[in-house]
Motif scaffolding. Structure first.
Motif, PDB file in Angstrom:
ATOM      1  N   CYS A 273       6.397   2.177  -8.150  1.00  0.00           N
ATOM      2  CA  CYS A 273       5.716   2.812  -7.013  1.00  0.00           C
ATOM      3  C   CYS A 273       4.313   3.275  -7.393  1.00  0.00           C
ATOM      4  O   CYS A 273       3.368   3.105  -6.625  1.00  0.00           O
ATOM      5  CB  CYS A 273       6.537   3.994  -6.501  1.00  0.00           C
ATOM      6  N   GLY A 274       4.171   3.865  -8.568  1.00  0.00           N
ATOM      7  CA  GLY A 274       2.865   4.330  -9.018  1.00  0.00           C
ATOM      8  C   GLY A 274       1.882   3.190  -9.204  1.00  0.00           C
ATOM      9  O   GLY A 274       0.712   3.294  -8.816  1.00  0.00           O
ATOM     10  N   SER A 275       2.352   2.094  -9.772  1.00  0.00           N
ATOM     11  CA  SER A 275       1.451   0.953  -9.971  1.00  0.00           C
ATOM     12  C   SER A 275       1.071   0.314  -8.641  1.00  0.00           C
ATOM     13  O   SER A 275      -0.064  -0.145  -8.466  1.00  0.00           O
ATOM     14  CB  SER A 275       2.074  -0.080 -10.907  1.00  0.00           C
ATOM     15  N   MET A 276       1.988   0.317  -7.672  1.00  0.00           N
ATOM     16  CA  MET A 276       1.654  -0.197  -6.343  1.00  0.00           C
ATOM     17  C   MET A 276       0.579   0.667  -5.683  1.00  0.00           C
ATOM     18  O   MET A 276      -0.364   0.143  -5.076  1.00  0.00           O
ATOM     19  CB  MET A 276       2.895  -0.232  -5.449  1.00  0.00           C
ATOM     20  N   LYS A 277       0.698   1.985  -5.801  1.00  0.00           N
ATOM     21  CA  LYS A 277      -0.298   2.887  -5.211  1.00  0.00           C
ATOM     22  C   LYS A 277      -1.657   2.710  -5.876  1.00  0.00           C
ATOM     23  O   LYS A 277      -2.686   2.698  -5.203  1.00  0.00           O
ATOM     24  CB  LYS A 277       0.151   4.347  -5.303  1.00  0.00           C
ATOM     25  N   ALA A 278      -1.678   2.568  -7.191  1.00  0.00           N
ATOM     26  CA  ALA A 278      -2.947   2.350  -7.890  1.00  0.00           C
ATOM     27  C   ALA A 278      -3.569   1.026  -7.445  1.00  0.00           C
ATOM     28  O   ALA A 278      -4.786   0.961  -7.206  1.00  0.00           O
ATOM     29  CB  ALA A 278      -2.726   2.363  -9.398  1.00  0.00           C
ATOM     30  N   ALA A 279      -2.766  -0.006  -7.302  1.00  0.00           N
ATOM     31  CA  ALA A 279      -3.273  -1.304  -6.855  1.00  0.00           C
ATOM     32  C   ALA A 279      -3.809  -1.232  -5.428  1.00  0.00           C
ATOM     33  O   ALA A 279      -4.844  -1.830  -5.111  1.00  0.00           O
ATOM     34  CB  ALA A 279      -2.178  -2.361  -6.958  1.00  0.00           C
ATOM     35  N   GLU A 280      -3.127  -0.484  -4.562  1.00  0.00           N
ATOM     36  CA  GLU A 280      -3.616  -0.307  -3.193  1.00  0.00           C
ATOM     37  C   GLU A 280      -4.975   0.377  -3.199  1.00  0.00           C
ATOM     38  O   GLU A 280      -5.865   0.022  -2.429  1.00  0.00           O
ATOM     39  CB  GLU A 280      -2.628   0.527  -2.374  1.00  0.00           C
ATOM     40  N   GLY A 281      -5.137   1.366  -4.063  1.00  0.00           N
ATOM     41  CA  GLY A 281      -6.416   2.066  -4.139  1.00  0.00           C
ATOM     42  C   GLY A 281      -7.526   1.178  -4.672  1.00  0.00           C
ATOM     43  O   GLY A 281      -8.654   1.215  -4.180  1.00  0.00           O
ATOM     44  N   ILE A 282      -7.212   0.373  -5.675  1.00  0.00           N
ATOM     45  CA  ILE A 282      -8.225  -0.507  -6.268  1.00  0.00           C
ATOM     46  C   ILE A 282      -8.670  -1.577  -5.266  1.00  0.00           C
ATOM     47  O   ILE A 282      -9.859  -1.857  -5.120  1.00  0.00           O
ATOM     48  CB  ILE A 282      -7.695  -1.136  -7.571  1.00  0.00           C
ATOM     49  N   THR A 283      -7.727  -2.167  -4.551  1.00  0.00           N
ATOM     50  CA  THR A 283      -8.053  -3.225  -3.583  1.00  0.00           C
ATOM     51  C   THR A 283      -8.442  -2.669  -2.220  1.00  0.00           C
ATOM     52  O   THR A 283      -8.960  -3.418  -1.389  1.00  0.00           O
ATOM     53  CB  THR A 283      -6.862  -4.185  -3.399  1.00  0.00           C
ATOM     54  N   ARG A 284      -8.175  -1.371  -1.993  1.00  0.00           N
ATOM     55  CA  ARG A 284      -8.402  -0.711  -0.703  1.00  0.00           C
ATOM     56  C   ARG A 284      -7.651  -1.419   0.419  1.00  0.00           C
ATOM     57  O   ARG A 284      -8.096  -1.463   1.567  1.00  0.00           O
ATOM     58  CB  ARG A 284      -9.889  -0.610  -0.381  1.00  0.00           C
ATOM     59  N   PHE A 285      -6.481  -1.952   0.093  1.00  0.00           N
ATOM     60  CA  PHE A 285      -5.634  -2.620   1.083  1.00  0.00           C
ATOM     61  C   PHE A 285      -4.222  -2.095   0.949  1.00  0.00           C
ATOM     62  O   PHE A 285      -3.636  -2.133  -0.141  1.00  0.00           O
ATOM     63  CB  PHE A 285      -5.638  -4.138   0.879  1.00  0.00           C
ATOM     64  N   CYS A 286      -3.667  -1.591   2.049  1.00  0.00           N
ATOM     65  CA  CYS A 286      -2.290  -1.096   2.062  1.00  0.00           C
ATOM     66  C   CYS A 286      -1.457  -1.980   2.984  1.00  0.00           C
ATOM     67  O   CYS A 286      -1.743  -2.067   4.188  1.00  0.00           O
ATOM     68  CB  CYS A 286      -2.250   0.352   2.548  1.00  0.00           C
ATOM     69  N   PRO A 287      -0.437  -2.636   2.462  1.00  0.00           N
ATOM     70  CA  PRO A 287       0.385  -3.514   3.299  1.00  0.00           C
ATOM     71  C   PRO A 287       1.097  -2.769   4.431  1.00  0.00           C
ATOM     72  O   PRO A 287       1.217  -3.299   5.536  1.00  0.00           O
ATOM     73  CB  PRO A 287       1.408  -4.108   2.330  1.00  0.00           C
ATOM     74  N   LEU A 288       1.545  -1.541   4.181  1.00  0.00           N
ATOM     75  CA  LEU A 288       2.231  -0.796   5.239  1.00  0.00           C
ATOM     76  C   LEU A 288       1.272  -0.405   6.359  1.00  0.00           C
ATOM     77  O   LEU A 288       1.636  -0.453   7.539  1.00  0.00           O
ATOM     78  CB  LEU A 288       2.912   0.448   4.658  1.00  0.00           C
ATOM     79  N   THR A 289       0.049  -0.035   6.005  1.00  0.00           N
ATOM     80  CA  THR A 289      -0.961   0.260   7.020  1.00  0.00           C
ATOM     81  C   THR A 289      -1.270  -0.991   7.826  1.00  0.00           C
ATOM     82  O   THR A 289      -1.397  -0.939   9.054  1.00  0.00           O
ATOM     83  CB  THR A 289      -2.235   0.808   6.363  1.00  0.00           C
ATOM     84  N   TYR A 290      -1.358  -2.120   7.157  1.00  0.00           N
ATOM     85  CA  TYR A 290      -1.612  -3.391   7.835  1.00  0.00           C
ATOM     86  C   TYR A 290      -0.496  -3.700   8.839  1.00  0.00           C
ATOM     87  O   TYR A 290      -0.769  -4.055   9.985  1.00  0.00           O
ATOM     88  CB  TYR A 290      -1.733  -4.516   6.802  1.00  0.00           C
ATOM     89  N   LEU A 291       0.757  -3.552   8.411  1.00  0.00           N
ATOM     90  CA  LEU A 291       1.880  -3.820   9.311  1.00  0.00           C
ATOM     91  C   LEU A 291       1.897  -2.860  10.498  1.00  0.00           C
ATOM     92  O   LEU A 291       2.175  -3.268  11.627  1.00  0.00           O
ATOM     93  CB  LEU A 291       3.204  -3.734   8.554  1.00  0.00           C
TER      94      LEU A 291
END
Length: 81
Positions: free
Chosen positions: A43-61
């Protein structure tokens, strides 16, 4: 992938993601077979990746679902007139 989160949100996700990742990694060193720190690391690595790419899959959905609901509501309203 078009960015769908702001810069402040991205910085918060990076900070919290790496914090959770560091905590879980330290716990996994002591007990490598424990599932809770392993889940936290993912979960932590997913959050860091979302921040780096500035893309959140849940926000997109959620945005896609809102657009679909609005299109459906507009289509429904045009038929009721």
């Amino acid at each position: 992938m078009k960015p769908n989160i702001g810069r402040i949100d991205a910085l918060c996700r990076i900070t919290m993601g790496f914090t959770i990742l560091a905590w879980s990694t330290s716990k996994l060193v002591k007990r490598p077979n424990d599932n809770v720190p392993l889940f936290a690391a993912v979960c932590g690595s997913m959050k860091a990746a979302e921040g780096i790419t500035r893309f959140c899959p849940l926000t997109y959905l959620a945005e896609q679902k809102m657009e679909t609901m609005q299109d459906h509501a507009c289509h429904h309203d045009s038929h009721s007139e």
